[in-house]
Design a protein around this motif. Structure first.
Motif, PDB file in Angstrom:
ATOM      1  N   GLN A  49       6.519   7.006  -8.186  1.00 27.25           N
ATOM      2  CA  GLN A  49       5.187   7.099  -8.797  1.00 27.25           C
ATOM      3  C   GLN A  49       4.222   6.301  -7.930  1.00 27.25           C
ATOM      4  OE1 GLN A  49       4.852   6.418 -12.908  1.00 27.25           O
ATOM      5  NE2 GLN A  49       6.532   7.782 -13.435  1.00 27.25           N
ATOM      6  N   ALA A  50       3.611   6.968  -6.956  1.00 27.98           N
ATOM      7  CA  ALA A  50       2.749   6.256  -6.008  1.00 27.98           C
ATOM      8  C   ALA A  50       1.431   5.841  -6.662  1.00 27.98           C
ATOM      9  CB  ALA A  50       2.489   7.135  -4.793  1.00 27.98           C
ATOM     10  N   LEU A  51       0.853   6.706  -7.500  1.00 27.76           N
ATOM     11  CA  LEU A  51      -0.341   6.340  -8.281  1.00 27.76           C
ATOM     12  C   LEU A  51       0.007   6.519  -9.754  1.00 27.76           C
ATOM     13  CD1 LEU A  51      -3.229   8.061  -6.256  1.00 27.76           C
ATOM     14  CD2 LEU A  51      -2.391   5.721  -6.066  1.00 27.76           C
ATOM     15  N   SER A  75      -2.705   4.396   0.759  1.00 25.29           N
ATOM     16  CA  SER A  75      -2.790   5.579   1.633  1.00 25.29           C
ATOM     17  C   SER A  75      -2.707   6.861   0.820  1.00 25.29           C
ATOM     18  CB  SER A  75      -1.657   5.577   2.665  1.00 25.29           C
ATOM     19  OG  SER A  75      -1.752   4.417   3.446  1.00 25.29           O
ATOM     20  N   THR A  76      -1.925   6.823  -0.258  1.00 15.48           N
ATOM     21  CA  THR A  76      -1.826   7.997  -1.129  1.00 15.48           C
ATOM     22  C   THR A  76      -3.211   8.326  -1.688  1.00 15.48           C
ATOM     23  OG1 THR A  76       0.426   7.380  -1.708  1.00 15.48           O
ATOM     24  CG2 THR A  76      -0.706   8.887  -3.214  1.00 15.48           C
ATOM     25  N   LEU A  77      -3.933   7.305  -2.136  1.00 15.88           N
ATOM     26  CA  LEU A  77      -5.271   7.525  -2.677  1.00 15.88           C
ATOM     27  C   LEU A  77      -6.174   8.137  -1.603  1.00 15.88           C
ATOM     28  CD1 LEU A  77      -7.504   7.190  -4.802  1.00 15.88           C
ATOM     29  CD2 LEU A  77      -7.837   4.850  -3.965  1.00 15.88           C
ATOM     30  N   ASP A 198      -8.221   4.483   7.092  1.00 19.11           N
ATOM     31  CA  ASP A 198      -6.956   3.873   6.659  1.00 19.11           C
ATOM     32  C   ASP A 198      -6.513   2.856   7.713  1.00 19.11           C
ATOM     33  OD1 ASP A 198      -4.625   3.248   5.414  1.00 19.11           O
ATOM     34  OD2 ASP A 198      -3.870   5.288   5.257  1.00 19.11           O
ATOM     35  N   GLU A 199      -6.736   1.607   7.442  1.00 22.12           N
ATOM     36  CA  GLU A 199      -6.412   0.504   8.360  1.00 22.12           C
ATOM     37  C   GLU A 199      -6.873   0.777   9.798  1.00 22.12           C
ATOM     38  OE1 GLU A 199      -2.808  -1.590   7.971  1.00 22.12           O
ATOM     39  OE2 GLU A 199      -2.333  -0.606   6.094  1.00 22.12           O
ATOM     40  N   PRO A 200      -8.166   1.017   9.974  1.00 18.69           N
ATOM     41  CA  PRO A 200      -8.664   1.383  11.303  1.00 18.69           C
ATOM     42  C   PRO A 200      -8.566   0.246  12.316  1.00 18.69           C
ATOM     43  CG  PRO A 200     -10.494   0.968   9.817  1.00 18.69           C
ATOM     44  CD  PRO A 200      -9.260   0.932   8.982  1.00 18.69           C
TER      45      PRO A 200
HETATM   46  N1  LIG Z   1       5.505  11.748   1.241  1.00 23.55           N
HETATM   47  C1  LIG Z   1       6.092  10.841   0.472  1.00 23.55           C
HETATM   48  N2  LIG Z   1       7.285  11.107  -0.137  1.00 23.55           N
HETATM   49  C2  LIG Z   1       7.892  10.208  -0.944  1.00 23.55           C
HETATM   50  N3  LIG Z   1       7.371   8.989  -1.227  1.00 23.55           N
HETATM   51  C3  LIG Z   1       6.197   8.660  -0.648  1.00 23.55           C
HETATM   52  C4  LIG Z   1       5.492   9.554   0.223  1.00 23.55           C
HETATM   53  N4  LIG Z   1       4.341   8.946   0.645  1.00 23.55           N
HETATM   54  C5  LIG Z   1       4.325   7.739   0.063  1.00 23.55           C
HETATM   55  N5  LIG Z   1       5.423   7.553  -0.715  1.00 23.55           N
HETATM   56  C6  LIG Z   1       5.739   6.370  -1.532  1.00 23.55           C
HETATM   57  O1  LIG Z   1       4.644   6.138  -2.397  1.00 23.55           O
HETATM   58  C7  LIG Z   1       4.405   4.738  -2.538  1.00 23.55           C
HETATM   59  C8  LIG Z   1       2.969   4.426  -2.114  1.00 23.55           C
HETATM   60  O2  LIG Z   1       2.864   4.645  -0.714  1.00 23.55           O
HETATM   61  P1  LIG Z   1       1.491   4.429   0.096  1.00 23.55           P
HETATM   62  O3  LIG Z   1       1.751   4.826   1.521  1.00 23.55           O
HETATM   63  O4  LIG Z   1       0.396   5.120  -0.608  1.00 23.55           O
HETATM   64  O5  LIG Z   1       1.298   2.844  -0.007  1.00 23.55           O
HETATM   65  P2  LIG Z   1       0.320   1.885   0.806  1.00 23.55           P
HETATM   66  O6  LIG Z   1      -0.272   0.962  -0.198  1.00 23.55           O
HETATM   67  O7  LIG Z   1      -0.618   2.688   1.634  1.00 23.55           O
HETATM   68  O8  LIG Z   1       1.332   1.100   1.748  1.00 23.55           O
HETATM   69  P3  LIG Z   1       1.097   0.476   3.228  1.00 23.55           P
HETATM   70  O9  LIG Z   1       0.128  -0.646   3.072  1.00 23.55           O
HETATM   71  O10 LIG Z   1       2.467   0.026   3.639  1.00 23.55           O
HETATM   72  O11 LIG Z   1       0.574   1.608   4.095  1.00 23.55           O
HETATM   73  C9  LIG Z   1       5.456   4.042  -1.684  1.00 23.55           C
HETATM   74  O12 LIG Z   1       6.530   3.682  -2.535  1.00 23.55           O
HETATM   75  C10 LIG Z   1       5.885   5.108  -0.700  1.00 23.55           C
HETATM   76  O13 LIG Z   1       7.217   4.917  -0.295  1.00 23.55           O
END
Ligand SMILES: Nc1ncnc2c1ncn2[C@@H]1O[C@H](COP(=O)(O)OP(=O)(O)OP(=O)(O)O)[C@@H](O)[C@H]1O
Length: 322
Positions: A49-51, A75-77, A198-200
């Motif tokens: 559950q990323a978000l 990054s998901t957002l 994203d982290e430019p």
């Molecule tokens: N394509 C994907 N398939 C499965 N899980 C994913 C995928 N992309 C992201 N995740 C998972 O979703 C969650 C959120 O990931 P995300 O990359 O959005 O975090 P983040 O805050 O950007 O992290 P970081 O600072 O390390 O880049 C993490 O647990 C990640 O492993």
């Protein structure tokens, strides 16, 4: 002498007119609105559950830093807001576009014109066989901007972002910081209303990172783009007015800074169930843990460490007033 506009000029003008007629459902309601946004990644073995019900409103003209631990969902957002990824549930709207329901054509137009994107990996932002000027001009070709306008606008953007000296060089002949500043020019070529980064500055040394952040700020202040930047860099988050912290796939706390970078206000998000997260330094400063005592005051709620005997709600160093 009056010259007839050529066909491509007319197409561009028609498109702009169509764009201007499109309803601006965002007006008065935030340019970026995320409401209870959910993104679940499912693989054969696991479900992530990323978000988990993220709420966020960003007004036109803001420059916002998104911070949070690795894996918190930043990054998901950004992928969802850029139109690259689809949320599982909830609501996401950017500049009047509903990101859950928009069709293929609208999504393509959205990605070309409404949002611009800068990735952390410098190599992902630019085409290696084109010069900086050609890289910046390319997105305008897809939106059918006339050729002579493309070249002059690309040159102007490189100038505004302080990389005119790079115009005829290919990415391999540029430093990492110069590549990222050219990437900001590429991302703003079609005058997007929202610029996502994203982290430019993630792969850069401090001085180059500052130059890139200055370019993002110029995109915000001089080119009028609303900027959302994911960062682990305290230099960046310390310089924007608003920093939003994401924790476990939700927005948790927010910091507002005044001129000079001093913190003026701290906010937290009250979720639908009435839960709120206190900022970490408040928890530490007031020794809050486990059960805390609440006092209901006429215009606010007081939060006190359990065991403190203060009951009148007047602010002192033992508790926090909300
Ligand atoms: N394509 C994907 N398939 C499965 N899980 C994913 C995928 N992309 C992201 N995740 C998972 O979703 C969650 C959120 O990931 P995300 O990359 O959005 O975090 P983040 O805050 O950007 O992290 P970081 O600072 O390390 O880049 C993490 O647990 C990640 O492993």
């Amino acid at each position: 002498m009056v010259t007839e506009p050529d066909e491509s000029d007319l197409r561009t003008l028609e498109e702009r007119a169509r764009d201007a007629r499109r309803p601006r459902a965002d007006e008065g309601d935030g340019l970026v609105v995320c409401d209870n946004l959910v993104r679940v990644y499912r693989t054969e073995e696991v479900e992530v559950q990323a978000l988990q019900g993220l709420d966020l409103v960003v007004e036109e003209g803001e420059c916002v830093a998104l911070v949070g631990a690795s894996g918190s969902g930043k990054s998901t957002l950004l992928s969802i807001l850029s139109g690259l990824d689809l949320p599982t549930a909830g609501r996401a709207r950017v500049a009047g576009h509903d990101l859950l329901t928009m069709g293929r054509r609208e999504r393509l137009g959205y990605r070309r014109q409404t949002v611009g994107f800068v990735w952390q990996q410098t190599g992902r932002n630019l085409l290696p066989y084109l010069t900086a000027l050609e890289n910046v001009a390319l997105p305008m070709k897809y939106t059918r901007v006339p050729r002579r306008v493309r070249a002059s606008r690309a040159a102007e953007l490189l100038d505004v972002l302080g990389v005119t000296h790079c115009r005829d060089r290919r990415p391999a002949e540029l430093s990492g910081g110069e590549q990222q500043r050219v990437a900001v020019a590429v991302a703003t070529a079609n005058e997007p209303r929202v610029l996502l980064a994203d982290e430019p500055t993630g792969e850069l040394d401090t001085a180059s990172g500052e130059d890139v952040f200055a370019a993002l700020r110029r995109a915000n202040e001089e080119l009028g783009a609303t900027v959302l930047v994911v960062t682990h860099d305290p230099l960046v988050s310390g310089q924007v007015r608003r920093t939003v912290r994401i924790r476990d796939g939700r927005t948790s706390t927010e910091t507002l800074r005044g001129p000079g970078g001093t913190v003026t206000e701290e906010y937290t998000v009250l979720d639908r169930a009435g839960r709120l997260q206190l900022p970490r330094d408040y928890v530490d400063r007031y020794g809050l843990h486990g059960r805390v005592r609440l006092t209901a005051e006429p215009d606010h709620v007081g939060v006190w460490p359990d065991g403190s005997d203060r009951r009148d709600g007047a602010g002192d160093a033992d508790g926090e007033q909300w």
